[in-house]
Design an enzyme around this catalytic site. Structure first.
Site, PDB file in Angstrom:
ATOM      1  N   ASP A 210     -18.834   4.031  13.055  1.00 45.24           N
ATOM      2  CA  ASP A 210     -17.818   3.715  12.060  1.00 45.24           C
ATOM      3  C   ASP A 210     -16.721   2.826  12.669  1.00 45.24           C
ATOM      4  O   ASP A 210     -16.295   3.059  13.807  1.00 45.24           O
ATOM      5  CB  ASP A 210     -17.200   5.041  11.576  1.00 45.24           C
ATOM      6  CG  ASP A 210     -16.339   4.876  10.348  1.00 45.24           C
ATOM      7  OD1 ASP A 210     -16.828   4.367   9.338  1.00 45.24           O
ATOM      8  OD2 ASP A 210     -15.144   5.266  10.411  1.00 45.24           O
ATOM      9  N   GLU A 276     -20.722  -0.629  12.774  1.00 46.31           N
ATOM     10  CA  GLU A 276     -20.015  -1.173  11.616  1.00 46.31           C
ATOM     11  C   GLU A 276     -18.907  -2.051  12.207  1.00 46.31           C
ATOM     12  O   GLU A 276     -17.764  -1.616  12.386  1.00 46.31           O
ATOM     13  CB  GLU A 276     -19.407  -0.073  10.736  1.00 46.31           C
ATOM     14  CG  GLU A 276     -18.806  -0.652   9.467  1.00 46.31           C
ATOM     15  CD  GLU A 276     -17.648   0.138   8.863  1.00 46.31           C
ATOM     16  OE1 GLU A 276     -17.291  -0.120   7.717  1.00 46.31           O
ATOM     17  OE2 GLU A 276     -17.047   0.994   9.553  1.00 46.31           O
TER      18      GLU A 276
END
Ligand code: GLC
Length: 561
Positions: A210, A276
């Protein structure tokens, strides 16, 4: 026309090469205990559906314990399972079932921040000399008592919250309930070594990391400059966050060192690191993906392009040039509108989304579908006042709820997602024909066409291997690439001018079309608007005559010289 070499370097698990990914938003996928929230047994029960669809890698959004202020992206325990989603045994069942079906599973790892209810943060708040104080980013107030600098949160408001009992501010690039971890603290590195090792030893095949570009900050905590004009597509919320050049809080030198260390752990377990990395510049993104860093990073510009041939060509080409096959191509995600929505919505949007997926399937790297993409879903129309996403709550905008509505499985209550009350409505625009079961029974449905596409891709070594990529049409409404001398993939990005015609070698054969109206006769391809095709330029590339590739044996890491 320029040729791009593919797969010229790179160590990665064999199972990652040529794979297709699928993002499961666990909360909205399938509910088995009638609480209106998707769960791990629900995921397990649908894995055979995903295997039949033809995906190889399933990414699960966070299932770790969380107060759910940002739906799991606020982690209170990195090693447990959120009770609403099940137990560790349920997760093990997911992994075992997936592996039995030949699927791989990526977990979502959130290393930029924790929940404010994580024991580390609770301890950090207990005093300035608390054991875990330095796990977080604390700063004294500015001379006027305000925040230490001008940084703002992605979700609106300052990136600093004052903690009165200890007299300092803590930093949070997202919600105040998501305090940022301090990656200048060596014990944070050690803690994540243990977390990764534990997950990999449990059989997890990799992690989606993330906000992977966000972990490290400027050591001097300098102010970010204000922009005169906010860049296009910089984050999409239109919030105050987009008004700054994030030169001191994002994409800082040093962040890749973290992934260098993780890469050794991942490689020892035949696991993959997928970032990401929200850096919309291929040459900057390139630094994150290397033999000793991330295996792959999402190219988020693929989700930003509009339905415009020139934009698609000039946006995607430089990513391939810079990052080769170390890219993952998101068709949609839980943070962005579904592709069908972005490309116009309704039937037109769905038709374009399938055609665009066909192009993504021709690029080196891993195309990723988001749940519902295979059905051609656009976003759900939700009743006024529904606001579960913190962006919707705090900024009063549409937010990300419409793309997170429950998966429509059949014509039962809540379209088969739950027999309880779904945590988000299914959407007033959803009908029984949108469902998996209805589409399974309809030849030529979006699901049928997607399944055929993924099956064909798997049988075309030119698309999944090292065949060099060439962008063969430089102007006009057709985007076309060849892979080696074998395969051509062409997409007509409709411009209102009607069918396009391409002259191909006479022996060329049409292998796949997103619409039966496309045809190829004696080397002349007729390509209607918003349609994509896959063509064998050389009869050798025709999978009718080529055997399906054997699945890679477990534990086999491939080195491409
Ligand atoms: C990532 C997630 C998003 C989340 C944010 C904060 O961008 O994809 O859903 O809100 O990080 O963790």
């Amino acid at each position: 026309m320029h040729t791009q070499q593919v797969g010229q370097h790179g160590r990665r698990p064999r199972w990652w090469r040529g794979a297709v990914g699928y993002e499961v938003y666990v909360r909205s996928f399938a509910d088995t205990d009638d609480d209106g929230i998707g769960d791990l047994p629900g995921v397990r029960g649908r894995l055979s559906y995903l295997a039949d669809l033809g995906v190889d890698v399933v990414w699960l959004t966070p299932v770790t314990p969380s107060p759910q202020r940002d739906h799991g992206y606020d982690v209170a325990d990195y090693l447990g399972v959120e009770p609403a989603y099940g137990t560790l045994d349920d997760l093990q069942d997911v992994l075992d079932t997936a592996h039995g079906l030949g699927l791989r599973v990526l977990m979502d790892l959130v290393p930029n921040h924790t929940s404010d209810l994580h024991p580390w943060f609770l301890d950090a708040c207990s005093g300035r000399d608390a054991d875990h104080r330095d796990f977080y980013v604390w700063r004294d107030p500015a001379p006027d008592g305000g925040p230490p600098n001008n940084w703002v949160s992605h979700f609106g408001g300052p990136a600093w919250t004052f903690h009165a009992p200890t007299g300092q501010y803590y930093m949070h690039l997202f919600l105040p309930e998501q305090p940022d971890l301090n990656w200048a603290e060596p014990r944070v590195w050690d803690a994540f070594d243990d977390i990764l090792t534990t997950w990999f030893e449990r059989g997890v095949d990799g992690v989606r990391i993330d906000v992977a570009h966000s972990l490290v900050e400027d050591p001097q905590f300098r102010d970010n400059p204000l922009l005169d004009t906010p860049p296009q597509g910089s984050g999409g919320t239109g919030s105050v966050f987009d008004r700054f050049a994030h030169i001191h809080d994002l994409d800082q030198p040093g962040v890749v060192d973290i992934y260098r260390r993780w890469r050794r752990i991942a490689d020892a377990h035949d696991a993959v690191l997928l970032g990401e990395v929200y850096v919309l510049d291929p040459t900057k993104l390139q630094r994150y993906v290397a033999d000793d860093a991330l295996h792959s990073a999402f190219a988020f510009d693929a989700i930003k392009v509009s339905w415009d041939a020139w934009e698609i060509r000039t946006t995607l080409g430089p990513y391939v040039a810079a990052c080769d096959d170390r890219l993952s191509w998101p068709l949609s995600s839980h943070d962005d509108p579904h592709a069908a929505q972005r490309f116009g919505g309704g039937e037109v949007g769905a038709r374009r989304a399938l055609a665009y997926l066909t192009l993504l399937c021709a690029l080196p790297g891993v195309p990723f579908l988001y749940q519902g993409d295979e059905l051609g879903l656009d976003d759900a129309v939700l009743p006024d006042g529904v606001a579960e996403d913190p962006i919707a709550v705090r900024l009063g905008v549409r937010g990300r709820d419409p793309q997170r509505s429950p998966m429509p499985w059949d014509d039962g209550p809540a379209l088969g997602f739950t027999t309880g009350t779904p945590w988000l409505p299914v959407g007033s625009n959803r009908t029984a024909t949108d469902t998996v079961v209805a589409q399974q029974q309809t030849p030529g449905s979006h699901l049928d066409a997607t399944t055929s596409l993924l099956s064909l891709r798997r049988r075309l070594p030119a698309l999944t291997g090292d065949a060099p990529l060439e962008w063969v049409v430089e102007e006009g409404p057709v985007v076309a690439v060849t892979r080696g001398d074998e395969v051509l993939v062409a997409l007509h990005v409709g411009d209102g001018e009607g069918d396009a015609r391409l002259v191909l070698p006479e022996e060329a054969r049409l292998l796949y079309a997103t619409d039966p109206a496309a045809f190829l006769v004696e080397g002349e391809l007729t390509l209607p608007e918003d349609v994509a095709v896959i063509v064998a330029l050389d009869p050798v590339a025709d999978p009718e005559t080529a055997p399906e590739a054997d699945p890679a044996p477990d534990g086999d890491i491939e080195e491409v010289p």
